[in-house]
Design an enzyme around this catalytic site. Structure first.
Site, short mmCIF file in Angstrom:
data_model
loop_
_atom_site.label_atom_id
_atom_site.label_comp_id
_atom_site.label_asym_id
_atom_site.label_seq_id
_atom_site.Cartn_x
_atom_site.Cartn_y
_atom_site.Cartn_z
N ASP A 273 0.91 -1.09 -0.02
CA ASP A 273 -0.10 0.04 -0.04
C ASP A 273 0.94 1.17 -0.17
O ASP A 273 2.00 1.00 0.33
CB ASP A 273 -1.02 0.00 1.31
CG ASP A 273 -1.83 1.12 1.34
OD1 ASP A 273 -2.24 1.53 0.39
OD2 ASP A 273 -1.97 1.62 2.44
N ASP B 125 0.17 5.06 1.07
CA ASP B 125 -0.21 6.09 2.21
C ASP B 125 -0.41 5.02 3.40
O ASP B 125 -1.02 4.44 3.69
CB ASP B 125 -1.27 6.96 2.01
CG ASP B 125 -1.16 7.63 0.73
OD1 ASP B 125 -0.28 7.96 0.19
OD2 ASP B 125 -2.42 7.86 0.08
N SER C 112 -2.15 11.32 5.40
CA SER C 112 -2.88 12.60 5.94
C SER C 112 -4.40 12.10 5.66
O SER C 112 -4.69 11.63 4.85
CB SER C 112 -2.47 13.56 4.89
OG SER C 112 -3.37 14.54 5.28
N ASN D 40 -5.57 2.88 -2.96
CA ASN D 40 -6.94 3.45 -3.19
C ASN D 40 -6.83 5.28 -3.23
O ASN D 40 -5.79 5.68 -2.34
CB ASN D 40 -7.74 3.32 -2.00
CG ASN D 40 -8.31 2.04 -2.01
OD1 ASN D 40 -8.22 1.32 -3.07
ND2 ASN D 40 -9.11 1.68 -0.89
N GLN D 41 -7.12 5.86 -4.20
CA GLN D 41 -6.89 7.48 -4.28
C GLN D 41 -8.49 7.98 -4.58
O GLN D 41 -8.43 8.50 -5.67
CB GLN D 41 -5.77 7.66 -5.45
CG GLN D 41 -4.38 7.18 -5.21
CD GLN D 41 -3.85 7.86 -3.84
OE1 GLN D 41 -3.90 9.00 -3.75
NE2 GLN D 41 -3.15 6.98 -3.08
N CYS E 43 -6.55 2.75 -7.59
CA CYS E 43 -8.35 3.03 -7.69
C CYS E 43 -8.67 4.35 -7.54
O CYS E 43 -8.21 5.02 -6.64
CB CYS E 43 -9.12 2.13 -6.68
SG CYS E 43 -10.81 2.43 -6.77
N CYS F 234 -16.88 -0.07 -7.41
CA CYS F 234 -16.07 -0.75 -8.28
C CYS F 234 -15.46 -2.09 -7.84
O CYS F 234 -15.75 -2.13 -6.74
CB CYS F 234 -14.89 0.30 -8.62
SG CYS F 234 -13.81 0.68 -7.14
N ARG G 246 -11.16 -0.86 -5.73
CA ARG G 246 -11.08 -0.22 -4.52
C ARG G 246 -11.21 -1.30 -3.33
O ARG G 246 -11.92 -2.22 -3.17
CB ARG G 246 -12.17 0.65 -4.16
CG ARG G 246 -11.93 1.57 -2.90
CD ARG G 246 -13.14 2.62 -2.67
NE ARG G 246 -12.91 3.21 -1.48
CZ ARG G 246 -11.99 3.97 -1.11
NH1 ARG G 246 -11.03 4.52 -2.15
NH2 ARG G 246 -11.66 4.60 0.16
N ASP H 130 -1.52 -0.81 5.81
CA ASP H 130 -1.61 -0.30 7.16
C ASP H 130 -3.02 -0.16 7.54
O ASP H 130 -3.45 0.46 8.69
CB ASP H 130 -1.00 1.29 7.06
CG ASP H 130 -1.56 2.14 6.35
OD1 ASP H 130 -2.42 1.62 5.22
OD2 ASP H 130 -1.90 3.24 6.97
N ARG I 25 -8.74 -2.70 5.34
CA ARG I 25 -9.13 -2.96 4.02
C ARG I 25 -7.88 -3.50 3.23
O ARG I 25 -8.16 -4.32 2.32
CB ARG I 25 -9.61 -1.66 3.52
CG ARG I 25 -8.72 -0.40 3.17
CD ARG I 25 -9.51 0.65 2.28
NE ARG I 25 -8.42 1.90 2.22
CZ ARG I 25 -9.14 2.74 3.34
NH1 ARG I 25 -10.28 2.79 4.08
NH2 ARG I 25 -8.28 3.91 3.38
#
Length: 184
Positions: free
Chosen positions: A9, A11, A18, A53-54, A91, A99, A102, A128, A131
């Site tokens: 992952d 972030d 953040s 995931n974005q 994603c 979708c 994700r 982290d 999910r």
């Protein structure tokens, strides 16, 4: 023989997370030791892939161009340590889009499996959040959790019974600690 693969992952694993999204290259800061850890994986013969995931894209918080610039900074920063990312899968959807890519759905991991032609039962997915672990489990990969980013929160929620970590989840301080375990 296929080159071994590790999925990360982004972030909270590679960079400081953040709650307001990482929206620009200026906001992207690596977690201490993460870039060196990725370089060590590369030097040991591993391919390293990001699955992230974005949702900030679909929410209009940042653009594809911003995301590309963030990833360029990550890759440029990594080259200073002799490391590289073999691919970045993301994603752009928000949770309401239903979708398949994700996380916690396994779509991104299946895309990685198909592109790299790997057996996921041998692939560690280091994340982290809950999910991340669920996506890994659903795809048949090995879920590993780091305490950075949302990791400590994920562990606390598990202790309170809010989530059930997959039975084969291993927990590490950070990416550097996880990589030491992989390479020993």
């Amino acid at each position: 023989m296929e080159k071994p693969l590790i999925i990360l992952d982004r972030d909270g694993v590679v960079n400081i997370d953040s709650p307001n999204y990482i929206k620009s290259p200026n906001e992207w800061t690596p977690i201490k030791g993460s870039l060196e850890a990725i370089a060590k994986l590369n030097q040991a013969g591993f391919s390293v892939v990001i699955a992230t995931n974005q949702a900030g894209i679909s929410r209009g918080i940042f653009t594809f161009e911003n995301l590309h610039a963030i990833h360029s900074k990550m890759i440029d920063s990594l080259t200073q340590y002799g490391g590289n990312i073999d691919a970045i899968f993301f994603c752009p959807h928000n949770p309401d889009d239903s979708c398949e890519c994700r996380k916690p759905k396994p779509g991104l991991i299946y895309e990685i499996r198909d592109r790299f032609k790997v057996n996921l039962s041998h692939v560690k997915f280091i994340g982290d959040s809950y999910r991340d672990l669920l996506a890994a489990k659903k795809a048949g990969a090995i879920p590993w959790l780091v305490r950075t980013g949302n990791g400590n929160k994920t562990i606390e929620e598990h202790k309170k019974g809010a989530n059930q970590l997959p039975s084969n989840t291993e927990i590490f301080l950070d990416l550097s600690d996880a990589v030491k375990n992989i390479l020993k």
